[in-house]
Design an enzyme around this catalytic site. Structure first.
Site, PDB file in Angstrom:
ATOM      1  N   ASP A  33       0.902  -0.957  -0.014  1.00  0.00           N
ATOM      2  CA  ASP A  33       0.132  -0.170  -0.119  1.00  0.00           C
ATOM      3  C   ASP A  33       1.015   1.267  -0.186  1.00  0.00           C
ATOM      4  O   ASP A  33       2.102   1.095   0.449  1.00  0.00           O
ATOM      5  CB  ASP A  33      -0.865  -0.169   1.256  1.00  0.00           C
ATOM      6  CG  ASP A  33      -1.726   1.300   1.596  1.00  0.00           C
ATOM      7  OD1 ASP A  33      -2.376   1.584   0.736  1.00  0.00           O
ATOM      8  OD2 ASP A  33      -1.687   1.803   2.780  1.00  0.00           O
ATOM      9  N   PHE A  34       0.391   2.331  -0.249  1.00  0.00           N
ATOM     10  CA  PHE A  34       1.280   3.638  -0.440  1.00  0.00           C
ATOM     11  C   PHE A  34       0.991   4.637   0.658  1.00  0.00           C
ATOM     12  O   PHE A  34       1.926   4.736   1.622  1.00  0.00           O
ATOM     13  CB  PHE A  34       0.818   4.343  -1.722  1.00  0.00           C
ATOM     14  CG  PHE A  34       1.768   5.356  -1.848  1.00  0.00           C
ATOM     15  CD1 PHE A  34       3.143   5.429  -2.523  1.00  0.00           C
ATOM     16  CD2 PHE A  34       1.603   7.008  -1.643  1.00  0.00           C
ATOM     17  CE1 PHE A  34       4.114   6.340  -2.818  1.00  0.00           C
ATOM     18  CE2 PHE A  34       2.406   7.623  -1.969  1.00  0.00           C
ATOM     19  CZ  PHE A  34       3.679   7.530  -2.389  1.00  0.00           C
ATOM     20  N   ASP A  35      -0.282   5.201   0.937  1.00  0.00           N
ATOM     21  CA  ASP A  35      -0.626   6.347   1.901  1.00  0.00           C
ATOM     22  C   ASP A  35      -0.625   5.431   3.182  1.00  0.00           C
ATOM     23  O   ASP A  35      -1.296   4.494   3.446  1.00  0.00           O
ATOM     24  CB  ASP A  35      -1.817   6.774   1.737  1.00  0.00           C
ATOM     25  CG  ASP A  35      -1.809   7.738   0.354  1.00  0.00           C
ATOM     26  OD1 ASP A  35      -1.374   8.575   0.384  1.00  0.00           O
ATOM     27  OD2 ASP A  35      -2.375   7.237  -0.595  1.00  0.00           O
ATOM     28  N   ASP A 217      -1.937  -0.174   5.920  1.00  0.00           N
ATOM     29  CA  ASP A 217      -2.033   0.347   7.250  1.00  0.00           C
ATOM     30  C   ASP A 217      -3.479   0.512   7.508  1.00  0.00           C
ATOM     31  O   ASP A 217      -3.973   1.162   8.438  1.00  0.00           O
ATOM     32  CB  ASP A 217      -1.279   1.655   7.375  1.00  0.00           C
ATOM     33  CG  ASP A 217      -2.111   2.730   6.174  1.00  0.00           C
ATOM     34  OD1 ASP A 217      -2.383   2.359   5.219  1.00  0.00           O
ATOM     35  OD2 ASP A 217      -2.341   3.821   7.031  1.00  0.00           O
TER      36      ASP A 217
END
Ligand SMILES: [Mg+2]
Length: 277
Positions: A33-35, A217
């Site tokens: 995932d990124f954010d 997250d």
């Protein structure tokens, strides 16, 4: 290392065991995932950028043989390319809109099939959501490929509630079949219902990976974490949440360190033979 319900950070011996398992995997897919996983959450969504240690670890892993790196994000693919500073010559694969849009080094952007009626409804509802939240301080409507998101990170709690109630009412009356997802200070509405589990499945197929590490997250990441197989490793970034991840690290810096260690251990594995796809 999957399927454990735990909320405290994973102790070092178990972390090390997960790393050894991943390092020795012939064909390894590193999906992230990124954010909130590689990049800190920020007030202005398009200002998000990876922390340098995460970027270095990712680039290092992507350059290794038998190792594929992918970003799997709820962002639209076009936004993801901007915030990930992703260029046409990048070896890193992308899955945007939770796994409904893809970019690969071999194929570039893989255009999803779109229905004109869906797109027209998307545009009307987005405009109406903007109208319904006009004047609500700190509320931001983010256009997305298959819908839109309502950001309330900068809004007071009561204002956020007003915005979410207004848009919920709008979407449930006009597009009850749309998928609603919640995340950190965002509610998202989409006419496509692919989740990150779909994204991981497609990337696994494409890379013929023997094992996957996936880290995230947020709630939408749990779709992917729940879909992992016994040889895979799921990582939840942030303690104190119910999760399907087998490994829990406290923050972005710890995940970056975990990925850096993975690269170091994998470099030491001589003679990995990943065959041909
Ligand atoms: Mg996230």
């Amino acid at each position: 290392m999957t399927g454990q319900a735990a909320t405290e950070m994973t102790p070092e011996p178990a972390l090390h065991q997960a790393l050894e398992q991943l390092a020795a995997t012939p064909r390894l897919l590193v999906a992230l995932d990124f954010d909130g996983t590689l990049a800190p959450l920020v007030d202005e969504p398009m200002a998000a950028r990876m922390v340098p240690a995460a970027r270095t670890a990712l680039q290092g892993l992507a350059a290794m043989p038998c190792t594929w790196v992918a970003l799997v994000s709820g962002r639209s693919l076009s936004d993801l390319r901007i915030i990930a500073e992703h260029r046409d010559d990048s070896p890193i694969m992308l899955a945007g809109s939770h796994g409904a849009e893809f970019w690969t080094p071999a194929d570039g952007l893989i255009e999803p099939a779109e229905d004109r009626d869906d797109l027209a409804l998307r545009d009307r509802l987005r405009a109406d959501a903007e109208e319904a939240t006009r004047g609500l301080v700190g509320v931001l409507i983010e256009p997305k490929t298959f819908g839109f998101g309502v950001h309330t990170r900068k809004a007071a709690a009561d204002v956020a509630q007003t915005a979410n109630d207004a848009v919920d009412a709008l979407v449930s009356s006009r597009a009850p079949h749309w998928r609603r997802r919640t995340g950190h200070s965002i509610v998202e509405y989409a006419f496509r219902d692919e989740g990150k589990d779909t994204g991981i499945a497609r990337l696994r197929e494409r890379t013929h990976a023997d094992a996957v590490i996936f880290a995230g997250d947020d709630i939408t990441d749990e779709d992917a974490l729940r879909s992992l197989q016994p040889a895979d490793v799921g990582v939840r970034v942030g303690t104190g949440h119910a999760t399907a991840a087998g490994v829990i690290v406290p923050d972005i810096a710890s995940l970056a360190a975990f990925l850096g260690r993975l690269r170091t251990l994998r470099l030491r594995e001589s003679g990995i033979d990943c065959g041909h796809a």
